[in-house]
Design a protein around this motif. Structure first.
Motif: not given
Length: 199
Positions: A97-102
């Motif tokens: 959620v806070l840091f989830s790059p694609k």
């Protein structure tokens, strides 16, 4: 807190609706037929933060996706299509959620008209992201997917975006519009040159 989780769940559900499938309905590509499709991955750059992946790991996935999408069209005119993988970032595990790059890629696309012996597109660049599912929206792609799944998903999205872009060019620029057959052209020219019958 419950409200926050509810919002996240709703966003995840909406995001998951956009996942691309390999068997989606064909586009309008006029008289297009693929003579050959090429995939080149040897010079692709692996961007910072990316999971490690060998160039060879992309070949089969990209080739299969491009062939599956473009071999469906059986028009009367032949074209060559090449896609070169220029760079990629396979999302690593992050903080959900806070840091989830694609994951993302950059590709160049080439389309060659075999009969006209000319390029319709030479080095058209596209930036393409992986699809988001409900699970990856909450956990992050790096947690929800293996490296192989990320590559497979991106390969499908590459083929999908290339196909959609070609369809848009067909609509806007007349790419793949049916050309008169050689016999019809010569026959029409002969008719035009023939003297009018005496009245």
């Amino acid at each position: 807190m419950i409200r926050f989780l509810s919002i996240l769940a709703t966003l995840a559900l909406l995001a998951s609706c956009g996942e691309t499938r390999l068997d989606e309905a064909p586009e309008d590509l006029g008289a297009f037929q693929a003579r050959v499709t090429h995939v080149y991955t040897e010079k692709a750059l692996q961007w910072p933060l990316s999971r490690n992946a060998e160039h060879s790991e992309w070949d089969a996935a990209m080739k299969n996706a491009l062939e599956t999408r473009l071999r469906r069209y059986q028009g009367a005119q032949e074209y060559d299509v090449a896609v070169t993988l220029e760079g990629f970032m396979l999302a690593p595990p992050g903080v959900p959620v806070l840091f989830s790059p694609k994951s993302a890629v950059v590709v160049n696309v080439f389309v060659y008209d075999v009969a006209a012996k000319k390029f319709l597109a030479k080095k058209h660049q596209m930036e393409i992201f992986e699809s988001t599912t409900g699970e990856s929206a909450l956990l992050g792609s790096g947690h929800a997917r293996t490296k192989e799944q990320q590559i497979q998903g991106l390969a499908v999205n590459i083929a999908d975006k290339v196909e959609e872009w070609m369809a848009q060019q067909h609509e806007d620029e007349g790419w793949f519009a049916p050309r008169p057959a050689a016999g019809s052209e010569s026959g029409a020219a002969a008719d035009a040159a023939a003297p009018a019958p005496a009245g």
